[in-house]
Design a protein around this motif. Structure first.
Motif, PDB file in Angstrom:
ATOM      1  N   MET A   1       0.834  -1.209   0.000  1.00  0.00           N
ATOM      2  CA  MET A   1       0.000   0.000   0.000  1.00  0.00           C
ATOM      3  C   MET A   1       0.866   1.255   0.000  1.00  0.00           C
ATOM      4  O   MET A   1       0.560   2.238  -0.671  1.00  0.00           O
ATOM      5  CB  MET A   1      -0.908   0.003   1.246  1.00  0.00           C
ATOM      6  CG  MET A   1      -2.091  -0.927   1.161  1.00  0.00           C
ATOM      7  SD  MET A   1      -3.249  -0.415  -0.153  1.00  0.00           S
ATOM      8  CE  MET A   1      -3.087  -1.779  -1.278  1.00  0.00           C
ATOM      9  N   TRP A   2       1.945   1.226   0.809  1.00  0.00           N
ATOM     10  CA  TRP A   2       2.789   2.413   0.895  1.00  0.00           C
ATOM     11  C   TRP A   2       3.474   2.734  -0.428  1.00  0.00           C
ATOM     12  O   TRP A   2       3.598   3.901  -0.810  1.00  0.00           O
ATOM     13  CB  TRP A   2       3.802   2.281   2.042  1.00  0.00           C
ATOM     14  CG  TRP A   2       3.214   2.839   3.303  1.00  0.00           C
ATOM     15  CD1 TRP A   2       2.899   2.166   4.453  1.00  0.00           C
ATOM     16  CD2 TRP A   2       2.827   4.206   3.527  1.00  0.00           C
ATOM     17  NE1 TRP A   2       2.336   3.024   5.369  1.00  0.00           N
ATOM     18  CE2 TRP A   2       2.282   4.278   4.839  1.00  0.00           C
ATOM     19  CE3 TRP A   2       2.867   5.369   2.759  1.00  0.00           C
ATOM     20  CZ2 TRP A   2       1.808   5.477   5.382  1.00  0.00           C
ATOM     21  CZ3 TRP A   2       2.393   6.557   3.295  1.00  0.00           C
ATOM     22  CH2 TRP A   2       1.871   6.610   4.589  1.00  0.00           C
ATOM     23  N   VAL A   3       3.919   1.701  -1.127  1.00  0.00           N
ATOM     24  CA  VAL A   3       4.558   1.983  -2.410  1.00  0.00           C
ATOM     25  C   VAL A   3       3.519   2.500  -3.399  1.00  0.00           C
ATOM     26  O   VAL A   3       3.768   3.453  -4.149  1.00  0.00           O
ATOM     27  CB  VAL A   3       5.286   0.738  -2.960  1.00  0.00           C
ATOM     28  CG1 VAL A   3       5.952   1.070  -4.295  1.00  0.00           C
ATOM     29  CG2 VAL A   3       6.332   0.252  -1.962  1.00  0.00           C
ATOM     30  N   ARG A   4       2.334   1.903  -3.365  1.00  0.00           N
ATOM     31  CA  ARG A   4       1.261   2.394  -4.238  1.00  0.00           C
ATOM     32  C   ARG A   4       0.915   3.849  -3.925  1.00  0.00           C
ATOM     33  O   ARG A   4       0.676   4.666  -4.817  1.00  0.00           O
ATOM     34  CB  ARG A   4       0.009   1.512  -4.090  1.00  0.00           C
ATOM     35  CG  ARG A   4       0.134   0.082  -4.619  1.00  0.00           C
ATOM     36  CD  ARG A   4      -0.437  -0.079  -6.037  1.00  0.00           C
ATOM     37  NE  ARG A   4      -1.661   0.681  -6.204  1.00  0.00           N
ATOM     38  CZ  ARG A   4      -2.900   0.233  -5.947  1.00  0.00           C
ATOM     39  NH1 ARG A   4      -3.073  -1.016  -5.568  1.00  0.00           N
ATOM     40  NH2 ARG A   4      -3.940   1.015  -6.135  1.00  0.00           N
ATOM     41  N   MET A   5       0.878   4.172  -2.642  1.00  0.00           N
ATOM     42  CA  MET A   5       0.574   5.561  -2.264  1.00  0.00           C
ATOM     43  C   MET A   5       1.683   6.498  -2.732  1.00  0.00           C
ATOM     44  O   MET A   5       1.418   7.608  -3.207  1.00  0.00           O
ATOM     45  CB  MET A   5       0.370   5.671  -0.751  1.00  0.00           C
ATOM     46  CG  MET A   5      -0.945   5.049  -0.289  1.00  0.00           C
ATOM     47  SD  MET A   5      -1.425   5.526   1.385  1.00  0.00           S
ATOM     48  CE  MET A   5      -0.491   4.355   2.352  1.00  0.00           C
ATOM     49  N   ALA A   6       2.925   6.033  -2.578  1.00  0.00           N
ATOM     50  CA  ALA A   6       4.042   6.867  -3.044  1.00  0.00           C
ATOM     51  C   ALA A   6       3.937   7.094  -4.552  1.00  0.00           C
ATOM     52  O   ALA A   6       4.204   8.189  -5.046  1.00  0.00           O
ATOM     53  CB  ALA A   6       5.369   6.195  -2.679  1.00  0.00           C
ATOM     54  N   GLU A   7       3.527   6.063  -5.267  1.00  0.00           N
ATOM     55  CA  GLU A   7       3.378   6.197  -6.715  1.00  0.00           C
ATOM     56  C   GLU A   7       2.394   7.320  -7.061  1.00  0.00           C
ATOM     57  O   GLU A   7       2.693   8.201  -7.889  1.00  0.00           O
ATOM     58  CB  GLU A   7       2.887   4.867  -7.302  1.00  0.00           C
ATOM     59  CG  GLU A   7       2.752   4.898  -8.807  1.00  0.00           C
ATOM     60  CD  GLU A   7       2.160   3.600  -9.371  1.00  0.00           C
ATOM     61  OE1 GLU A   7       1.648   2.786  -8.576  1.00  0.00           O
ATOM     62  OE2 GLU A   7       2.217   3.411 -10.600  1.00  0.00           O
ATOM     63  N   VAL A   8       1.237   7.299  -6.401  1.00  0.00           N
ATOM     64  CA  VAL A   8       0.249   8.356  -6.636  1.00  0.00           C
ATOM     65  C   VAL A   8       0.847   9.716  -6.292  1.00  0.00           C
ATOM     66  O   VAL A   8       0.690  10.690  -7.038  1.00  0.00           O
ATOM     67  CB  VAL A   8      -1.024   8.091  -5.794  1.00  0.00           C
ATOM     68  CG1 VAL A   8      -1.996   9.267  -5.912  1.00  0.00           C
ATOM     69  CG2 VAL A   8      -1.682   6.785  -6.207  1.00  0.00           C
ATOM     70  N   ALA A   9       1.550   9.765  -5.163  1.00  0.00           N
ATOM     71  CA  ALA A   9       2.096  11.047  -4.704  1.00  0.00           C
ATOM     72  C   ALA A   9       3.153  11.571  -5.676  1.00  0.00           C
ATOM     73  O   ALA A   9       3.202  12.772  -5.974  1.00  0.00           O
ATOM     74  CB  ALA A   9       2.677  10.892  -3.305  1.00  0.00           C
ATOM     75  N   PHE A  10       3.981  10.676  -6.187  1.00  0.00           N
ATOM     76  CA  PHE A  10       4.973  11.108  -7.176  1.00  0.00           C
ATOM     77  C   PHE A  10       4.286  11.673  -8.419  1.00  0.00           C
ATOM     78  O   PHE A  10       4.714  12.677  -8.989  1.00  0.00           O
ATOM     79  CB  PHE A  10       5.884   9.941  -7.582  1.00  0.00           C
ATOM     80  CG  PHE A  10       7.069   9.739  -6.671  1.00  0.00           C
ATOM     81  CD1 PHE A  10       8.069  10.717  -6.566  1.00  0.00           C
ATOM     82  CD2 PHE A  10       7.205   8.585  -5.911  1.00  0.00           C
ATOM     83  CE1 PHE A  10       9.160  10.533  -5.730  1.00  0.00           C
ATOM     84  CE2 PHE A  10       8.295   8.398  -5.071  1.00  0.00           C
ATOM     85  CZ  PHE A  10       9.271   9.363  -4.977  1.00  0.00           C
ATOM     86  N   GLU A  11       3.211  11.015  -8.826  1.00  0.00           N
ATOM     87  CA  GLU A  11       2.497  11.490 -10.022  1.00  0.00           C
ATOM     88  C   GLU A  11       1.888  12.868  -9.823  1.00  0.00           C
ATOM     89  O   GLU A  11       1.852  13.692 -10.723  1.00  0.00           O
ATOM     90  CB  GLU A  11       1.365  10.518 -10.383  1.00  0.00           C
ATOM     91  CG  GLU A  11       1.830   9.296 -11.138  1.00  0.00           C
ATOM     92  CD  GLU A  11       0.771   8.185 -11.133  1.00  0.00           C
ATOM     93  OE1 GLU A  11      -0.407   8.474 -10.803  1.00  0.00           O
ATOM     94  OE2 GLU A  11       1.134   7.034 -11.414  1.00  0.00           O
ATOM     95  N   LYS A  12       1.373  13.098  -8.617  1.00  0.00           N
ATOM     96  CA  LYS A  12       0.557  14.299  -8.408  1.00  0.00           C
ATOM     97  C   LYS A  12       1.327  15.502  -7.909  1.00  0.00           C
ATOM     98  O   LYS A  12       0.869  16.629  -8.033  1.00  0.00           O
ATOM     99  CB  LYS A  12      -0.551  13.964  -7.399  1.00  0.00           C
ATOM    100  CG  LYS A  12      -1.487  12.882  -7.874  1.00  0.00           C
ATOM    101  CD  LYS A  12      -2.924  13.295  -7.649  1.00  0.00           C
ATOM    102  CE  LYS A  12      -3.867  12.386  -8.406  1.00  0.00           C
ATOM    103  NZ  LYS A  12      -5.267  12.780  -8.183  1.00  0.00           N
ATOM    104  N   LYS A  13       2.489  15.264  -7.303  1.00  0.00           N
ATOM    105  CA  LYS A  13       3.075  16.376  -6.561  1.00  0.00           C
ATOM    106  C   LYS A  13       3.529  17.526  -7.455  1.00  0.00           C
ATOM    107  O   LYS A  13       3.564  18.675  -7.012  1.00  0.00           O
ATOM    108  CB  LYS A  13       4.223  15.897  -5.671  1.00  0.00           C
ATOM    109  CG  LYS A  13       5.538  15.617  -6.378  1.00  0.00           C
ATOM    110  CD  LYS A  13       6.537  14.996  -5.409  1.00  0.00           C
ATOM    111  CE  LYS A  13       7.751  14.489  -6.134  1.00  0.00           C
ATOM    112  NZ  LYS A  13       8.945  15.315  -5.936  1.00  0.00           N
ATOM    113  N   GLY A  14       3.829  17.228  -8.715  1.00  0.00           N
ATOM    114  CA  GLY A  14       4.276  18.301  -9.602  1.00  0.00           C
ATOM    115  C   GLY A  14       3.159  19.270  -9.981  1.00  0.00           C
ATOM    116  O   GLY A  14       3.410  20.399 -10.347  1.00  0.00           O
ATOM    117  N   ASN A  15       1.947  18.799  -9.880  1.00  0.00           N
ATOM    118  CA  ASN A  15       0.821  19.609 -10.358  1.00  0.00           C
ATOM    119  C   ASN A  15      -0.294  19.514  -9.329  1.00  0.00           C
ATOM    120  O   ASN A  15      -1.369  19.008  -9.568  1.00  0.00           O
ATOM    121  CB  ASN A  15       0.362  19.049 -11.716  1.00  0.00           C
ATOM    122  CG  ASN A  15      -0.662  19.951 -12.364  1.00  0.00           C
ATOM    123  OD1 ASN A  15      -0.842  21.095 -11.922  1.00  0.00           O
ATOM    124  ND2 ASN A  15      -1.337  19.448 -13.370  1.00  0.00           N
TER     125      ASN A  15
END
Lengths: 596, 596
Positions: free
Chosen positions: A534-548
């Motif tokens: 779950m944590w890696v999946r959450m990090a994935e979402v966060a990496f995608e979104k943090k730029g925008n």
């Protein structure tokens, strides 16, 4: 002081961004369940729990329930709060519209459950038990019983219980003695005594509907001779209103370590009139319908209390000044730095946070499968979701409650001596959290369920519902620039889970005690790997979104940092667990019984 | 139900067989301390705790202390029990014969402390605090103060306290505000308010001697401006009897999670007369004398409660029948097998047992060093013993109390739902054990003491007092036929400890936050290795003795089996700890304070 604000932002992250709530509207009965609707419901629920339930948490603990001559009075304010809760329609949010419910999916209602457990877990048990009884009746009761009882239970004017335990039997229900004798009119006379009946008697509702396990006169011994009966406190009149008192009485309540606001009752059935729910001698099936639903809810209690403990600890760690940062003074205008600057306090807070957010994500994933299982149009998807839910239920129950208790204890530790004082309210979390590791099947029993029933089922089919997506994900993301450093350790931990699974499959097949000896450590290992995923999946979402991120970059950065913390600091426990598991049963079982 | 019998056989094993008590008589003042004498003393102490203290444990919890108008009444029976304790001469067993004590070595008195903590930890705090005050006075008070106070405190007619904490400062005593103004007669006027004062006011003794940290008017800021004062409740008359009431009053007591029989007081000093103990502005030295002694005693509380929880769980696990053994019915004459047959219950009991017996052995090893430090004729041996004691004090305090709390919680788990009910008495152990992780310096502070003070001291000299003998032992026994299988994993765990030590030494030197980030996991890792070493040493003794054991072969076989269990099942945790430590501080410290 107890501090709690519903973690709405994190719930939205889990629901919408991690698990894609926009897909919910494709499910049966969820056509209107849009992200906007979900947000509005959660916001309203948040108001309810903070304004109505949370203020009663310490009151309920201090006062407890009062027993006098068969009557149980709940703590000051509980009845008003229950009325507000009921009149707001909250009791039926998860129930079928056919019976007056709102039919919201579990993905949403589990979030509301979490909030209620954070705010006042003792209070949450009253509607929680009603819902367990509702589930069992939905699955097994006759149409007539449903028509008589469900509308009242869904609106919350009548409540429910699960009457399983007797003084000599809890885990081993095969020993139970309560008797049911068939009557000419199709009803049964129930006689026997039950203990530990949550919400067994109270002053919140005008009727209480007990679901009771009992034996018919000719029933086989053991669990194969148990039937389930519906036994109301008041027998309904023809107009559907509560009529004459049935032969059900509360003979006392327990004085407990915690959840004092919840009435834990001894219930006596003396020629009480009841009706069969489901088939004769198949009571365990109905009981397990209740129980599985309750097990996930008990897991949610662990998460809810863990979240409240975390927030309370954070508030104190920011406020309490003591010592200076090891890296040099951080708050020169204060007589000392707030203790949140100290690495060991930081470790404590990050641990609680990483467990809570991880459990929220994992709980959300399971809830989504509950929804798929019940509402998908695709039979294969339904089957897979059922497999996954069956597999994860014992893990959610045990892992979340173990972590909830650990988090509550960590919260006390952050408070230091002040945490040990009742008026500060945080030691209550420890006492309230302790029961969740026990009821609805002890955590040891959950672990046995996992290794003894869930692993071998259909030659490992349940297991594949978890292993396949996780393995595919690890393979896909191993070389990802951002995620690789997190996926590496996750892959290693998953490898340990595979080895441990193989160990149990191989050794446990020949010797069930080998599976039993591995069970608790294995469940924990499994749970940590699931949280890691779950944590890696959450990090994935966060990496995608943090730029925008429209001003929310910090939210996503914090998510990534917490993912790193989990992988760095908490996932390594897996190595020790696998080390312990592989040693087998020999030293555990070596001593003769009388050597203890 | 609370079940406790002093583990005399295991104490004799630790004292005589493991640590060779016959060597005690070569120490100063221990000429008469033979194994026979020790056995007789422990047996008598065992009678005292089971007959007098244990029956009051649940009474003290249920009643608590009562506060009214400055007066504190201890629970029913505490005063009679204290008189029996005092009249039996138990209060002075560890004190210098010069002041009326019996001068028994710590090796023996720590066993008695353990028994008292098992039987009634709340009661044990009253004499415990007196002893802490006694130690500080022995180390720092003038001869005149000693003559006036010590005889009464040693016989127990007067008791003692440690008045450190104020509402705004506990860990960071540099913030304290209580003032001391010098008077012409050489005394001081003390003004201020203290909180969390155990045994600060009660009805057990005719006088209470407070040791109070306060500031002189011209004192430097911070901890370098703190002095220690003796402030009696009643000022002694010329005849040595309690005279006029001093300006000391109890303004309230705390309502706590546990140890309800112990009065935790708010104490107000209003122009109270006091006398300096030690040098001005060197109060922290005197405080640390008390504190180090108390820290070891708090560790013993963890062990004591853990032992009582274990014995209570064993009694229940043998009595409670539920389900059948996975290996087939074991007790066909019963309706079900006692739950002790189940692997997960066995795991729970073995875990508690292995921790308790391991801690008893390790505590005994530290106690022996306390005796060497104070009584050896060899200055080098004294120095080494002091190094070792300094190193191990934070480990004993934290490890034993963490394990004590874990064991108490495991005990509840073995009881299932019944464990959550107050009348069964085992949830009390959880509540009583929780404070020991906090007071006398939280366990996080202990870990910082270990990595920040003890590791670097004298370029690692303290560390060598542990590393050298353990490494030599591992080298010597690696190929031993019996011990080899245990020494292998111990050596691996010790290797992890060496790596972790190197990591902290290297990274922590440049960045103290790195040491802080590693501290708690490192202390636990160190503690587990120390327990592992004790377990292999115990197995060694057991292998030697079991062949010629005069009917006690089973005792030694069980010891070996428990050693195997520790090495198989509990020592592997080390791998995860080292994994967490080596990740460093980055993810732990990544979030800004306001992200919480």
């Amino acid at each position: 002081m107890q501090t709690y604000q519903p973690p709405l932002r994190d719930m939205r992250f889990v629901l919408h961004e991690l698990h894609g709530s926009e897909a919910l509207k494709d499910l049966k009965g969820c056509e209107d369940v849009t992200p906007d609707l979900i947000d509005a419901v959660l916001e309203e629920a948040g108001k309810l729990v903070t304004e109505v339930l949370a203020p009663l948490n310490t009151v309920g603990d201090a006062e407890g329930c009062k027993y006098e001559n068969g009557v149980v009075r709940t703590p000051t304010g509980f009845k008003d709060a229950y009325n507000t809760y009921r009149e707001g329609g909250w009791n039926g949010i998860a129930c079928d519209p056919e019976w007056g419910g709102q039919g919201l999916p579990a993905s949403v209602t589990k979030c509301i459950e979490e909030m209620m457990c954070s705010a006042n877990v003792a209070f949450s048990l009253y509607p929680g038990l009603t819902h367990g009884a509702y589930e069992a009746m939905m699955g097994h009761a006759t149409q007539e019983l449903k028509e008589t009882y469900l509308p009242k239970m869904v609106e919350g004017s009548w409540s429910g219980t699960m009457c399983l335990t007797e003084s000599h039997c809890g885990t081993d229900l095969g020993l139970l003695r309560t008797k049911a004798e068939p009557q000419d009119d199709g009803s049964y006379k129930i006689n026997g005594s039950k203990i530990f009946i949550s919400a067994g008697e109270h002053d919140l509702t005008e009727n209480i509907i007990h679901l009771v396990l009992a034996r018919l006169p000719d029933a086989p011994k053991g669990v194969k001779g148990i039937s389930l009966f519906l036994v109301p406190k008041f027998l309904p009149n023809a107009d559907g209103k509560p009529g004459p008192r049935n032969g059900v009485s509360c003979t006392g309540i327990e004085h407990k370590m915690g959840i004092n606001g919840s009435a834990t009752c001894q219930i006596s059935f003396d020629d009480a009139t009841g009706w069969l729910v489901g088939e004769t001698n198949k009571g365990m099936a109905g009981m397990f319908t209740m129980m599985n639903s309750e097990r996930l809810s008990v897991g949610t209690q662990g998460l809810g209390i863990g979240e409240a403990a975390y927030q309370s600890a954070v508030a104190y760690a920011k406020d309490r000044v003591q010592g200076r940062s090891l890296a040099g003074t951080k708050y020169p205008d204060k007589p000392a730095d707030p203790i949140i600057v100290h690495p060991d306090v930081r470790r404590s807070l990050m641990t609680m946070r990483a467990y809570n957010e991880g459990c929220r994500a994992l709980g959300g994933w399971v809830a989504r499968h509950l929804d798929l299982m019940e509402r998908s149009n695709d039979p294969e998807e339904r089957q897979n979701a059922e497999d996954f839910t069956a597999l994860m239920t014992p893990i959610v129950k045990s892992l979340f409650t173990d972590l909830g208790f650990a988090n509550a204890s960590t919260g006390v530790q952050v408070y230091g001596g002040h945490g040990y004082i009742r008026e500060h309210g945080v030691e209550q979390y420890v006492r309230d959290a302790r029961i969740a590791m026990i009821y609805e099947g002890t955590n040891g029993i959950q672990a046995l369920d996992l290794v003894g029933r869930k692993l071998p089922a259909h030659t490992g089919r349940y297991l594949r519902s978890f292993f396949h997506p996780v393995l595919a994900y690890i393979d896909a993301k191993m070389d990802d620039e951002n995620l690789g450093p997190l996926v590496g350790p996750l892959g290693k931990a998953f490898g340990a889970l595979q080895l441990a699974t193989g160990h149990i499959a191989e050794k446990g097949l020949k010797d069930p005690e080998e599976a039993g000896a591995a069970a608790t450590d294995y469940l924990r290992l499994f749970g940590l790997v699931a949280l890691g995923y779950m944590w890696v999946r959450m990090a994935e979402v966060a990496f995608e979104k943090k730029g925008n991120a429209n001003g929310e970059a910090a939210f996503y950065e914090n998510k990534i940092a917490t993912a790193r913390f989990f992988i760095d600091r908490l996932l390594p426990e897996v190595a020790g667990l696998w080390g312990a598991i592989k040693s087998g049963k020999s030293s555990m079982m070596a001593l003769p019984d009388d050597a203890f």
